[in-house]
Write a protein that holds these residues in place. Structure first.
Motif, PDB file in Angstrom:
ATOM      1  N   UNK A 110      -7.088  11.388  -1.982  1.00  0.00           N
ATOM      2  CA  UNK A 110      -7.555  10.885  -3.269  1.00  0.00           C
ATOM      3  C   UNK A 110      -6.907   9.519  -3.509  1.00  0.00           C
ATOM      4  N   UNK A 111      -7.670   8.616  -4.087  1.00  0.00           N
ATOM      5  CA  UNK A 111      -7.174   7.263  -4.336  1.00  0.00           C
ATOM      6  C   UNK A 111      -7.073   7.024  -5.842  1.00  0.00           C
ATOM      7  N   UNK A 112      -5.949   6.445  -6.274  1.00  0.00           N
ATOM      8  CA  UNK A 112      -5.702   6.208  -7.695  1.00  0.00           C
ATOM      9  C   UNK A 112      -6.395   4.917  -8.117  1.00  0.00           C
TER      10      UNK A 112
ATOM     11  N   UNK B 174       7.036  14.205   5.548  1.00  0.00           N
ATOM     12  CA  UNK B 174       7.315  12.771   5.553  1.00  0.00           C
ATOM     13  C   UNK B 174       6.295  12.047   6.425  1.00  0.00           C
ATOM     14  N   UNK B 175       5.941  12.670   7.551  1.00  0.00           N
ATOM     15  CA  UNK B 175       4.951  12.056   8.445  1.00  0.00           C
ATOM     16  C   UNK B 175       3.591  11.919   7.768  1.00  0.00           C
ATOM     17  N   UNK B 176       3.199  12.946   6.990  1.00  0.00           N
ATOM     18  CA  UNK B 176       1.904  12.876   6.300  1.00  0.00           C
ATOM     19  C   UNK B 176       1.893  11.695   5.324  1.00  0.00           C
ATOM     20  N   UNK B 177       2.958  11.532   4.537  1.00  0.00           N
ATOM     21  CA  UNK B 177       3.032  10.408   3.597  1.00  0.00           C
ATOM     22  C   UNK B 177       2.976   9.075   4.335  1.00  0.00           C
ATOM     23  N   UNK B 178       3.667   9.005   5.489  1.00  0.00           N
ATOM     24  CA  UNK B 178       3.680   7.761   6.267  1.00  0.00           C
ATOM     25  C   UNK B 178       2.295   7.447   6.810  1.00  0.00           C
ATOM     26  N   UNK B 179       1.590   8.472   7.284  1.00  0.00           N
ATOM     27  CA  UNK B 179       0.235   8.247   7.831  1.00  0.00           C
ATOM     28  C   UNK B 179      -0.745   7.879   6.725  1.00  0.00           C
ATOM     29  N   UNK B 180      -0.605   8.478   5.555  1.00  0.00           N
ATOM     30  CA  UNK B 180      -1.474   8.112   4.435  1.00  0.00           C
ATOM     31  C   UNK B 180      -1.285   6.644   4.072  1.00  0.00           C
TER      32      UNK B 180
ATOM     33  N   UNK C  75      -3.851  -0.090  -2.233  1.00  0.00           N
ATOM     34  CA  UNK C  75      -4.301   1.265  -2.543  1.00  0.00           C
ATOM     35  C   UNK C  75      -3.120   2.218  -2.682  1.00  0.00           C
ATOM     36  N   UNK C  76      -3.274   3.187  -3.573  1.00  0.00           N
ATOM     37  CA  UNK C  76      -2.348   4.312  -3.694  1.00  0.00           C
ATOM     38  C   UNK C  76      -3.125   5.551  -3.279  1.00  0.00           C
ATOM     39  N   UNK C  77      -2.880   6.039  -2.076  1.00  0.00           N
ATOM     40  CA  UNK C  77      -3.574   7.200  -1.542  1.00  0.00           C
ATOM     41  C   UNK C  77      -2.647   8.410  -1.594  1.00  0.00           C
ATOM     42  N   UNK C  78      -3.152   9.510  -2.131  1.00  0.00           N
ATOM     43  CA  UNK C  78      -2.332  10.714  -2.282  1.00  0.00           C
ATOM     44  C   UNK C  78      -3.013  11.876  -1.585  1.00  0.00           C
ATOM     45  N   UNK C  79      -2.211  12.809  -1.124  1.00  0.00           N
ATOM     46  CA  UNK C  79      -2.746  13.994  -0.465  1.00  0.00           C
ATOM     47  C   UNK C  79      -3.305  14.963  -1.504  1.00  0.00           C
ATOM     48  N   UNK C  80      -4.118  15.903  -1.045  1.00  0.00           N
ATOM     49  CA  UNK C  80      -4.656  16.913  -1.954  1.00  0.00           C
ATOM     50  C   UNK C  80      -3.532  17.737  -2.576  1.00  0.00           C
ATOM     51  N   UNK C  81      -2.465  17.975  -1.815  1.00  0.00           N
ATOM     52  CA  UNK C  81      -1.343  18.753  -2.336  1.00  0.00           C
ATOM     53  C   UNK C  81      -0.732  18.076  -3.555  1.00  0.00           C
TER      54      UNK C  81
ATOM     55  N   UNK D 102       0.867  -1.175   0.000  1.00  0.00           N
ATOM     56  CA  UNK D 102       0.000   0.000   0.000  1.00  0.00           C
ATOM     57  C   UNK D 102       0.906   1.227   0.000  1.00  0.00           C
ATOM     58  N   UNK D 103       0.390   2.353  -0.516  1.00  0.00           N
ATOM     59  CA  UNK D 103       1.233   3.505  -0.804  1.00  0.00           C
ATOM     60  C   UNK D 103       0.627   4.793  -0.254  1.00  0.00           C
ATOM     61  N   UNK D 104       1.490   5.681   0.206  1.00  0.00           N
ATOM     62  CA  UNK D 104       1.106   7.030   0.584  1.00  0.00           C
ATOM     63  C   UNK D 104       2.016   8.018  -0.117  1.00  0.00           C
ATOM     64  N   UNK D 105       1.434   9.048  -0.764  1.00  0.00           N
ATOM     65  CA  UNK D 105       2.218  10.034  -1.514  1.00  0.00           C
ATOM     66  C   UNK D 105       1.819  11.447  -1.087  1.00  0.00           C
ATOM     67  N   UNK D 106       2.827  12.317  -1.001  1.00  0.00           N
ATOM     68  CA  UNK D 106       2.589  13.687  -0.545  1.00  0.00           C
ATOM     69  C   UNK D 106       3.682  14.581  -1.119  1.00  0.00           C
ATOM     70  N   UNK D 107       3.389  15.860  -1.277  1.00  0.00           N
ATOM     71  CA  UNK D 107       4.382  16.868  -1.669  1.00  0.00           C
ATOM     72  C   UNK D 107       4.521  17.862  -0.526  1.00  0.00           C
ATOM     73  N   UNK D 108       5.780  18.137  -0.137  1.00  0.00           N
ATOM     74  CA  UNK D 108       5.985  19.031   1.003  1.00  0.00           C
ATOM     75  C   UNK D 108       7.402  19.580   1.008  1.00  0.00           C
ATOM     76  N   UNK D 109       7.580  20.640   1.765  1.00  0.00           N
ATOM     77  CA  UNK D 109       8.908  21.168   2.056  1.00  0.00           C
ATOM     78  C   UNK D 109       9.484  20.337   3.196  1.00  0.00           C
ATOM     79  N   UNK D 110      10.609  19.674   2.947  1.00  0.00           N
ATOM     80  CA  UNK D 110      11.174  18.747   3.926  1.00  0.00           C
ATOM     81  C   UNK D 110      12.580  19.193   4.328  1.00  0.00           C
ATOM     82  N   UNK D 111      13.067  18.606   5.398  1.00  0.00           N
ATOM     83  CA  UNK D 111      14.412  18.899   5.904  1.00  0.00           C
ATOM     84  C   UNK D 111      15.324  17.740   5.515  1.00  0.00           C
TER      85      UNK D 111
END
Length: 378
Positions: A161-163, A110-116, A124-130, A90-99
């Motif tokens: 959103x789910x692909x 990174x935490x948002x992608x991990x929680x997704x 499932x491939x779940x992606x954030x709205x971003x 299962x997959x979680x994808x997100x776009x963010x400013x990271x360190x």
């Protein structure tokens, strides 16, 4: 420590604990095989694995489209038969400013992608709205809108959103057990890459760039000597490198460009490149009043045809011309309607807005047929 914008993909093997308890050695072999497939797909899409956690991989991409492609290809290969299934990950994808801390990435993104990933269903491939907003106009995937999700440790709920799995083989044509074969370069062939909007325009003109790209593809496709790559194939390419596009789509030439609209004038910058060595064949800047835009498009189509096929067949180009709108406002309304129509598989409101724009185009120019046809489609 450095900060940077990144697309984050986290993929996890589903049910590893139960497998390990039932057959530890067998489970470790299977997990290793699945993670190996994921790593191959990530690296093929230009990603970098920056961490592993036993039964998961964490990867960074410069492009959200590339991250999405890696997830889809991984799922498709797992579901292509053999010992694995699409539900193994299962997959979680997100776009963010990271360190960036050395090779590792940290931060809330990174935490948002991990929680997704942790809250996604198997397969499932779940992606954030971003991430969704970055890929929705350039990806041929279908997305299912889920309820906003409250993620552990994240203050605000995240829209998810789910692909759809229909993208796995239909859109990307992924072979389950082998790399994509090299595509032979077809004679008299060209791909039109999506036009880009330059900065400093008087407003967001993405709809105009998309519409002109589609119109140019259509104009060229009506010239019989030419092979023109489809819109779906051209939009799925995540590079502007002519050589890479040629290898991917099997074309000898690539047409690319930018568009800028200031007031009632339009400025086009066009380049035609060869795909064998990436050489620039010709480039041109065209500046016209908006009501002369279709003349410019015909000139571009004629010059491309002359270069690609070695001659201009005036009869073919003349037969390819569609009836022009008498009112260029009608054409602009039509292009706005096309933009909304492409998004109509996501929200019904887009279909309603598309119909509204197509009707405005018909009111502005009752003799312009395409808006009527597209209203029926919408």
């Amino acid at each position: 420590m450095e900060r940077r914008l990144a697309a984050i993909l986290i993929a996890d093997f589903v049910g590893s604990t139960a497998f390990l308890q039932a057959d530890e050695e067998g489970a470790l072999v299977r997990i290793s095989s699945v993670l190996g497939i994921a790593r191959e797909c990530i690296e093929r899409a230009g990603g970098r694995v920056f961490d592993t956690a036993g039964d998961s991989v964490l990867a960074e991409f410069r492009s959200p489209v590339s991250a999405l492609r890696a997830a889809i290809e991984t799922r498709a290969r797992l579901g292509g038969g053999g010992e694995h299934t699409a539900e193994d990950m299962r997959f979680g994808l997100h776009v963010a400013d990271v360190v960036a801390d050395g090779d590792d990435l940290k931060g809330e993104g990174v935490n948002v992608a991990a929680r997704l990933q942790a809250t996604a269903d198997p397969g499932a491939i779940d992606v954030s709205e971003t991430l969704f907003t970055h890929v929705v106009k350039v990806s041929s995937c279908k997305f299912e809108t889920l309820e906003p999700r409250h993620l552990k440790g994240i203050a605000e709920p995240v829209r998810v959103y789910r692909v759809s799995q229909s993208a796995d083989r239909h859109v990307y044509q992924i072979a389950p057990t082998r790399d994509e074969p090299a595509v032979a370069l077809r004679p008299n062939s060209v791909a039109v890459l999506p036009f880009r909007v330059t900065t400093g325009a008087d407003e967001d003109r993405a709809f105009l760039a998309d519409g002109l790209t589609d119109d140019l593809i259509h104009e060229l496709s009506l010239i019989r000597p030419l092979f023109v790559s489809s819109r779906t194939a051209s939009h799925a390419v995540d590079t502007n490198d002519p050589t890479a596009v040629g290898q991917r789509l099997g074309v000898r030439y690539v047409l690319s460009g930018t568009i800028r609209k200031l007031g009632d004038r339009v400025r086009l910058s066009i380049e035609l490149s060869g795909t064998r060595n990436g050489e620039l064949i010709w480039s041109e800047r065209i500046q016209r009043p908006f009501n002369e835009l279709l003349d410019a498009m015909e000139e571009i189509a004629a010059r491309v045809a002359a270069t690609v096929s070695g001659r201009i067949d005036h009869a073919e180009i003349g037969a390819a011309r569609q009836k022009r709108p008498e009112n260029m406002s009608a054409y602009e309304f039509y292009l706005r309607g096309l933009e909304e129509h492409r998004l109509s598989g996501i929200y019904n409101s887009h279909a309603r807005q598309a119909i509204g724009w197509f009707r405005k185009a018909q009111e502005a120019d009752p003799g312009f047929a395409r808006p009527l046809a597209m209203e029926v489609c919408a």
